[in-house]
Design an enzyme around this catalytic site. Structure first.
Site, short mmCIF file in Angstrom:
data_model
loop_
_atom_site.label_atom_id
_atom_site.label_comp_id
_atom_site.label_asym_id
_atom_site.label_seq_id
_atom_site.Cartn_x
_atom_site.Cartn_y
_atom_site.Cartn_z
N TYR A 88 0.94 -1.21 -0.14
CA TYR A 88 -0.04 0.12 -0.23
C TYR A 88 0.86 1.24 -0.05
O TYR A 88 1.98 1.30 0.79
CB TYR A 88 -1.06 -0.14 1.10
CG TYR A 88 -1.66 1.38 1.47
CD1 TYR A 88 -2.98 1.51 0.85
CD2 TYR A 88 -0.77 2.37 2.16
CE1 TYR A 88 -3.65 2.76 0.97
CE2 TYR A 88 -1.62 3.81 2.36
CZ TYR A 88 -3.00 3.79 1.76
OH TYR A 88 -3.73 4.87 2.11
N GLU B 42 -3.75 7.53 -3.56
CA GLU B 42 -3.58 6.34 -2.88
C GLU B 42 -3.47 5.42 -4.08
O GLU B 42 -4.34 4.98 -5.15
CB GLU B 42 -4.83 5.84 -2.16
CG GLU B 42 -4.94 4.80 -1.28
CD GLU B 42 -6.36 4.56 -0.60
OE1 GLU B 42 -6.36 4.70 1.01
OE2 GLU B 42 -7.12 4.35 -1.28
#
Length: 390
Positions: free
Chosen positions: A112, A200
């Site tokens: 991530y 993101e």
């Protein structure tokens, strides 16, 4: 402003961020042709991905892998036009009007990466986690230490040592570090150049042959900076937004729909938040956030009324105005005109203070309309909650 995954990936790719080969499709035929081209170009498979402004698409059935064209056709037909329900859409879901058809990649690890503005430090914070593919909120709740953070001084910017710190923290292989530095630097540059409020990559993947890719991408932008980015404004998809919020934006009204039954019209964001809080404290539930701003005129007030009344859940209306730049008599005239024009039948509670407040109260008194006037915010909240419950 939010954009779709395929749009975010297009932006990131301009900054050297590697993305899978893929095409956006609006129709079944376009999607099938995109899948055929990818398979003809020796992709081992394709992923059919619903494009909506919400996360959790995979869990909701909006992301499917196909090994051949027949499977791809099945998923394309199923996903395009479906009402996709995720934890972010609410029970009403969103209709899928666009697809992203991409090549599959040989995934080794799912990680991530994300950048947001940390308001506590007034700096962007670059986050990374080895728990990719999961909702970052879940990771933070279960194991806060699993999220690596680097706060960036805007005067200095994102440096290579920042990226190396995150890359080593993720446990990337030695031969992947330099590429990771380029990858993360590109993400930060895109975030900075576009005045983004969020960027993101989840998941950020490594492949079995050592490459790095943004397998998914999400970007949000600061509305107040869009005047600098005409190209970004063109990416707006109003079909993904609440119709009342779209209508409000036409008249420079700051409106966000909520799920309560007490409509609020307030001038000033802070006062609007306080108004919603005191309604909850009095046992009610606000139907919206609406800040008409300091320079609202009678026409804007009327449009605000129309938007508030378009919400069928509304049972009562609270107008809470502190007249500074927006004079109370101007607001009162707008309220009277709007009430008459819309033929409103719902109870209206008003709490007015500030510049020309006596003139404003006189206008309301002589309007011939049955307004409920409150002495203070507490009184206003109690009266509107009682009115909504009748």
């Amino acid at each position: 402003m939010k954009i779709h995954e395929y749009q975010a990936k297009t932006i990131l790719s301009k900054y050297g961020v590697a993305i899978p080969r893929g095409e956006m499709a609006l129709t079944r035929e376009e999607a099938e042709n995109a899948a055929k081209r990818l398979l003809e170009q020796r992709a081992s498979g394709v992923v059919v991905k619903a494009q909506i402004h919400a996360g959790g698409r995979g869990k909701g059935g909006g992301v499917k892998v196909a090994k051949n064209i027949d499977e791809a056709k099945t998923w394309i037909e199923k996903i395009l036009g479906m009402r996709l329900v995720t934890h972010q859409t609410g029970p009403e879901g969103k209709v899928v009007q666009r697809l992203l058809v991409e090549e599959t990649l040989p995934i080794e690890r799912e990680l991530y990466l994300g950048i947001v503005v940390d308001r506590a430090t007034a700096r962007p914070v670059f986050m990374a986690s080895a728990s990719g593919g999961m909702e970052i909120e879940e990771v933070a709740a279960k194991d806060p230490n699993a999220i690596l953070k680097v706060h960036i001084d805007p005067a200095v910017g994102f440096q290579a040592f920042h990226a190396r710190k995150l890359a080593f923290g993720l446990g990337l292989k030695a031969e992947q570090i330099n590429e990771a530095v380029r990858f993360m630097t590109g993400i930060y540059k895109a975030f900075e150049d576009t005045d983004a409020s969020l960027c993101e990559i989840n998941p950020f993947i490594t492949t079995t042959d050592g490459r790095l890719f943004a397998l998914d991408a999400k970007m949000n932008f600061d509305d107040n900076a869009l005047f600098r980015h005409k190209d970004l404004k063109e990416l707006r998809d109003i079909s993904e937004e609440d119709p009342l919020e779209v209508e409000a934006s036409k008249y420079s009204l700051n409106y966000i729909k909520l799920d309560g039954n007490i409509a609020c019209m307030v001038n000033g964001a802070g006062l609007a938040m306080a108004t919603m809080d005191i309604i909850k404290y009095a046992g009610g539930s606000p139907a919206n956030f609406l800040d008409v701003g300091g320079g609202a005129n009678a026409e804007q007030i009327q449009h605000a009324f129309e938007i508030l009344l378009s919400d069928k859940n509304v049972k009562a209306l609270l107008i809470n105005i502190f007249g500074g730049i927006l004079r109370v008599d101007t607001l009162a005239n707008g309220v009277v005109q709007a009430a008459k024009a819309t033929n409103i039948k719902l109870p209206i509670v008003l709490r007015l203070e500030g510049t020309n407040v006596e003139q404003g109260r006189e206008i309301l008194k002589n309007s011939g309309l049955n307004f409920i006037v409150a002495e203070n915010m507490k009184d206003a909240a109690e009266k509107v909650v009682a009115a909504a419950g009748r």
